[in-house]
Design a protein around this motif. Structure first.
Motif, PDB file in Angstrom:
ATOM      1  N   ILE A 168      -5.760   3.683  -0.142  1.00 51.28           N
ATOM      2  CA  ILE A 168      -5.239   4.055  -1.462  1.00 51.28           C
ATOM      3  C   ILE A 168      -6.321   4.015  -2.548  1.00 51.28           C
ATOM      4  O   ILE A 168      -6.155   4.626  -3.611  1.00 51.28           O
ATOM      5  N   ALA A 169      -7.424   3.325  -2.282  1.00 48.69           N
ATOM      6  CA  ALA A 169      -8.485   3.240  -3.292  1.00 48.69           C
ATOM      7  C   ALA A 169      -9.105   4.594  -3.578  1.00 48.69           C
ATOM      8  O   ALA A 169      -9.681   4.799  -4.655  1.00 48.69           O
TER       9      ALA A 169
ATOM     10  N   ARG B  37      -4.430  -5.289  -6.462  1.00 44.73           N
ATOM     11  CA  ARG B  37      -4.532  -6.674  -6.930  1.00 44.73           C
ATOM     12  C   ARG B  37      -3.492  -7.560  -6.246  1.00 44.73           C
ATOM     13  O   ARG B  37      -3.753  -8.744  -5.978  1.00 44.73           O
ATOM     14  N   ALA B  38      -2.325  -7.001  -5.962  1.00 44.56           N
ATOM     15  CA  ALA B  38      -1.297  -7.765  -5.250  1.00 44.56           C
ATOM     16  C   ALA B  38      -1.740  -8.066  -3.816  1.00 44.56           C
ATOM     17  O   ALA B  38      -1.500  -9.160  -3.289  1.00 44.56           O
TER      18      ALA B  38
ATOM     19  N   ALA C  81       0.828  -1.211   0.000  1.00 45.62           N
ATOM     20  CA  ALA C  81       0.000   0.000   0.000  1.00 45.62           C
ATOM     21  C   ALA C  81       0.857   1.253   0.000  1.00 45.62           C
ATOM     22  O   ALA C  81       0.568   2.224  -0.712  1.00 45.62           O
ATOM     23  N   SER C  82       1.934   1.244   0.799  1.00 51.04           N
ATOM     24  CA  SER C  82       2.792   2.424   0.903  1.00 51.04           C
ATOM     25  C   SER C  82       3.534   2.715  -0.397  1.00 51.04           C
ATOM     26  O   SER C  82       3.601   3.865  -0.849  1.00 51.04           O
ATOM     27  N   GLN C  83       4.062   1.673  -1.023  1.00 52.79           N
ATOM     28  CA  GLN C  83       4.851   1.868  -2.238  1.00 52.79           C
ATOM     29  C   GLN C  83       4.005   2.289  -3.430  1.00 52.79           C
ATOM     30  O   GLN C  83       4.522   2.872  -4.383  1.00 52.79           O
ATOM     31  N   ALA C  84       2.705   2.029  -3.358  1.00 50.09           N
ATOM     32  CA  ALA C  84       1.827   2.387  -4.486  1.00 50.09           C
ATOM     33  C   ALA C  84       1.780   3.885  -4.722  1.00 50.09           C
ATOM     34  O   ALA C  84       1.584   4.337  -5.864  1.00 50.09           O
TER      35      ALA C  84
ATOM     36  N   HIS D   6      -2.199   3.479 -12.140  1.00 52.19           N
ATOM     37  CA  HIS D   6      -1.980   2.061 -12.418  1.00 52.19           C
ATOM     38  C   HIS D   6      -1.222   1.398 -11.274  1.00 52.19           C
ATOM     39  O   HIS D   6      -1.472   0.221 -10.973  1.00 52.19           O
ATOM     40  N   ASP D   7      -0.322   2.147 -10.622  1.00 53.21           N
ATOM     41  CA  ASP D   7       0.407   1.600  -9.476  1.00 53.21           C
ATOM     42  C   ASP D   7      -0.546   1.261  -8.338  1.00 53.21           C
ATOM     43  O   ASP D   7      -0.359   0.273  -7.625  1.00 53.21           O
ATOM     44  N   VAL D   8      -1.569   2.073  -8.170  1.00 51.69           N
ATOM     45  CA  VAL D   8      -2.553   1.819  -7.116  1.00 51.69           C
ATOM     46  C   VAL D   8      -3.353   0.564  -7.432  1.00 51.69           C
ATOM     47  O   VAL D   8      -3.549  -0.304  -6.561  1.00 51.69           O
ATOM     48  N   GLU D   9      -3.820   0.459  -8.666  1.00 46.46           N
ATOM     49  CA  GLU D   9      -4.567  -0.740  -9.048  1.00 46.46           C
ATOM     50  C   GLU D   9      -3.697  -1.987  -8.894  1.00 46.46           C
ATOM     51  O   GLU D   9      -4.154  -3.025  -8.364  1.00 46.46           O
TER      52      GLU D   9
END
Length: 302
Positions: A220-221, A188-189, A169-172, A181-184
């Protein structure tokens, strides 16, 4: 609601011959692992010179209901009696809302495929399953858990899972060059990790990890909700998968409904937009109608 089981009455109903065989299985350490499944207890029972049998036992409003792979006729076989005895020995908490997979019915396609599988040589089925499990982490973990090779997550494994989810979550959204796209991708991960974890035996620690995953996704969503024209379905899809995992664990563990409702209320209120766990009706079997209505009021007030 947790209930008590009268083992002496059960043994009387099963009969001395079945009980003697069950005692021999227990003495041999069978079943090795008792899992919570569909509101009841499940376990693989192995006897020398015989194929392993998967037994299941649960309690409904109509009394005990059981299932076993063995060819024994009647409700009680040695595998089921051994399973119930092992579950009681381990302090298993029985629920009055049990329903086996066959009781709720198999989909037509699944039922048809099960008939076909029954016609195949056991070694061929084992090979097909192993080949699929080698490329599917969820299936691999489920297979190892069913086989008794993986038990409940240890404290160290739970801590690793918490760190992994927090890092994803933090790295997103870290640095200056992240995008939606990093958040999505992070969401998913997180879902993938949770779906692997919940194949292990249900515990309170695992439930807490899934709740942390829900909080992490909620945090993050919000970026995807803001870009709803581009990411119209992804937030609900990812959040729904996390909620499904959480509901499944709750149904297995049957946590104290007041404590669960309080935790859900806290998670829902903490979300900046909509929490992925904010679907109170999904929790009706474990919370009851009044607590669900109270959570729905929180949603309306928000």
């Amino acid at each position: 609601m947790a209930i008590r089981i009268d083992m002496e009455a059960l043994r009387s109903e099963a009969g001395p011959a079945v009980c003697a065989e069950a005692d021999a299985l227990l003495a041999a350490g069978q079943p090795e692992v008792v899992l919570s499944a569909d509101g009841g207890a499940s376990g693989v029972v192995r006897a020398d010179g015989q194929p392993p049998c998967e037994a299941w036992a649960g309690v409904t409003a109509d009394g005990f209901t059981t299932e076993c792979d063995c060819p024994a006729v009647g409700e009680w076989c040695a595998h089921v009696v051994a399973l119930v005895a092992a579950a009681l020995r381990d302090g298993f908490e029985w629920s009055s809302t049990a329903a086996s997979s066959s009781a709720v019915g198999q989909e037509t396609k699944v039922a048809r495929l099960m008939e076909i599988v029954g016609e195949l040589p056991a070694q061929r089925v084992a090979l097909l399953l192993a080949e699929h499990a080698a490329t599917d982490r969820v299936l691999e973990t489920r297979l190892l858990t069913y086989a008794g090779k993986l038990g409940p997550l240890t404290d160290a494994e739970l801590a690793d899972a918490r760190r992994m989810i927090a890092d994803l979550a933090s790295q997103a959204t870290s640095g200056d060059r992240w995008d939606l796209h990093d958040v999505e991708k992070a969401g998913r991960a997180i879902v993938e990790e949770v779906q692997v974890l919940v194949q292990r035996p249900a515990t309170e620690g695992l439930l807490e990890v899934v709740e942390q995953a829900a909080r992490a996704w909620d945090s993050i969503a919000v970026h995807l909700w803001d870009a709803w024209e581009t990411y119209e379905e992804e937030p609900a899809e990812i959040g729904g998968a996390l909620r499904d995992a959480h509901v499944h664990l709750c149904e297995q563990l049957q946590p104290d409904p007041d404590e669960l409702a309080a935790r859900l209320a806290e998670i829902i209120k903490a979300a900046e937009v909509d929490s992925c766990l904010d679907e109170p009706h999904d929790y009706l079997p474990v919370l009851g109608r009044q607590r669900v209505k109270a959570l729905q009021q929180i949603h309306r007030a928000g």
